[in-house]
Design an enzyme around this catalytic site. Structure first.
Site, mmCIF file in Angstrom:
data_model
loop_
_atom_site.group_PDB
_atom_site.id
_atom_site.type_symbol
_atom_site.label_atom_id
_atom_site.label_comp_id
_atom_site.label_asym_id
_atom_site.label_seq_id
_atom_site.Cartn_x
_atom_site.Cartn_y
_atom_site.Cartn_z
ATOM 1 C CB SER A 7 45.908 38.207 -75.397
ATOM 2 O OG SER A 7 47.159 37.583 -75.549
ATOM 3 C CB SER A 8 45.992 35.245 -80.532
ATOM 4 O OG SER A 8 46.305 34.020 -81.112
ATOM 5 C CG HIS A 49 43.962 37.890 -84.077
ATOM 6 N ND1 HIS A 49 45.093 38.609 -84.428
ATOM 7 C CD2 HIS A 49 43.993 37.780 -82.733
ATOM 8 C CE1 HIS A 49 45.781 38.891 -83.333
ATOM 9 N NE2 HIS A 49 45.130 38.401 -82.281
ATOM 10 C CB THR A 106 53.304 35.801 -85.186
ATOM 11 O OG1 THR A 106 52.378 36.715 -84.585
ATOM 12 C CG2 THR A 106 53.837 36.368 -86.475
ATOM 13 C CG HIS A 157 44.769 42.087 -78.240
ATOM 14 N ND1 HIS A 157 44.740 41.096 -79.189
ATOM 15 C CD2 HIS A 157 44.141 43.146 -78.808
ATOM 16 C CE1 HIS A 157 44.127 41.538 -80.277
ATOM 17 N NE2 HIS A 157 43.766 42.781 -80.069
ATOM 18 C CD GLU A 171 49.938 37.924 -86.528
ATOM 19 O OE1 GLU A 171 49.951 37.891 -85.272
ATOM 20 O OE2 GLU A 171 50.611 37.158 -87.240
HETATM 21 S S1 SF4 Z 1 53.970 37.839 -79.946
HETATM 22 FE FE1 SF4 Z 1 55.631 37.611 -81.436
HETATM 23 S S2 SF4 Z 1 54.841 38.479 -83.348
HETATM 24 FE FE2 SF4 Z 1 53.491 39.190 -81.678
HETATM 25 S S3 SF4 Z 1 54.344 41.157 -81.062
HETATM 26 FE FE3 SF4 Z 1 55.310 39.614 -79.764
HETATM 27 S S4 SF4 Z 1 57.241 39.072 -80.843
HETATM 28 FE FE4 SF4 Z 1 55.909 40.124 -82.294
#
Ligand code: SF4
Length: 327
Positions: free
Chosen positions: A239-240, A140, A181, A57, A142
């Site tokens: 972007s979370s 989202h 995450t 993002h 993810e």
């Molecule tokens: S924020 Fe964490 S889970 Fe997301 S891409 Fe980066 S390392 Fe991977």
């Protein structure tokens, strides 16, 4: 323009300002790997290479890859059968690679290994007969990808403590929870506590699902919060993990915390009179954008830079075998 003239670099009486730089900040290992995957795919198969959803993002990153030959689409239906397609770092529902296989497409999955770890957990709980509660943000990518690892109805999404009181799982004795995450570590702890209070038999991950990069960036913001009057987070509105950094800054007592995509977004009026500013960047924001923000401060202030180091990161992930030279 007027403001620039008044406070521009030729003046010698610029106000003093301390810029606290969060360390770690910016790119995580999953983002570095995802960008590398698209670049290597273009190198291997030539342009265009299709990418389903923004690979990470960040507009700057997306524009850079587009210039190299990536074509970003939201749906597999928008990709031709005869060009390679890359799936984004956020992960995809199982139905997406299944459809790519059905169409005999070349595809490369750039799902971050730490997101993939959560997919595996979900699958394991499902195999063990547990219904899953996912703590995450509705819609989202993810969350959509993780929920899409299992049949509909097997994963219940909760976002807040209030949601926990509302849900009606099939069997309250056979539950497990997983999380997105990139959540706020503190907010998630509250939701987990509510789940444990309501469902005593619920089980969770051995190691928490919120990734090292999210945790470390939030920790650095908390450490700088007592010293700063304003916090700027370089990151995209979708972007979370970047948005969570703004929230973490506010929760830690920072009176002004704002997301900026580039230096042009800084509201100089809002931080007028401030003498200590914290600067960080979400996991998908490139360092060049941070450098531009620092340069913009140098244009207006006599800047002293101080780093707030709370962790060292040495994480890196291999790209998929199909892209490696030795594969
Ligand atoms: S924020 Fe964490 S889970 Fe997301 S891409 Fe980066 S390392 Fe991977």
């Amino acid at each position: 323009m007027t403001e620039l003239t008044m406070t521009g670099p030729i003046k010698t009486d610029r106000p003093a300002l301390t810029l606290y730089l969060a360390d770690p900040r910016g790119f995580c290992a999953g983002v570095v790997r995802a960008i590398e995957i698209v670049e290597m795919a273009i190198e291997k198969w030539g342009a265009p290479v299709y990418v389903r959803h923004e690979i990470v993002h960040n507009q700057h990153v997306v524009d850079g890859l587009r210039a190299k030959g990536a074509v970003f689409v939201e749906d597999l239906d928008d990709c031709p059968d005869d060009r390679p397609v890359v799936f984004s770092a956020h992960g995809v529902p199982k139905s997406v690679p299944a459809e790519a296989e059905r169409r005999n497409m070349i595809y490369v999955d750039a799902t971050c290994p730490l997101v993939w770890k959560v997919h595996v957990e979900a699958e394991r709980h499902f195999q063990n007969g547990r219904q899953i509660i996912m703590i995450g943000h509705s819609g989202h990518p993810e969350t959509v990808g993780t929920m899409g690892q299992l049949p509909a109805g097997e994963v219940i999404l909760v976002e807040t403590v209030e949601d926990v009181a509302r849900i009606a799982p099939r069997d309250p004795e056979r539950l497990a929870y997983i999380t997105q995450t990139t959540l706020s570590v503190d907010d998630t702890a509250d939701v987990v506590a509510a789940l444990m209070a309501r469902f005593s038999g619920i089980i969770g991950p051995h190691r928490k699902d919120i990734c090292y990069a999210t945790t470390n960036r939030q920790q650095a913001v908390k450490a700088m919060a007592p010293r700063i009057d304003a916090l700027l987070v370089v990151g995209a509105p979708n972007s979370s993990n970047s948005r969570r950094l703004v929230e973490v800054g506010r929760a830690a007592g920072c009176p002004y915390a704002m997301l900026v995509q580039t230096a042009a977004d800084i509201d100089w009026r809002a931080i007028e009179g401030v003498r200590a500013v914290g600067l960080t960047a979400g996991a998908s924001a490139p360092e060049v954008l941070v450098d531009q923000v620092i340069a913009a401060f140098h244009d207006r202030y006599e800047v002293t830079i101080e780093r707030i180091v709370t962790a060292e990161e040495h994480v890196s992930f291999k790209v998929p075998r199909v892209l490696r030279v030795d594969a």
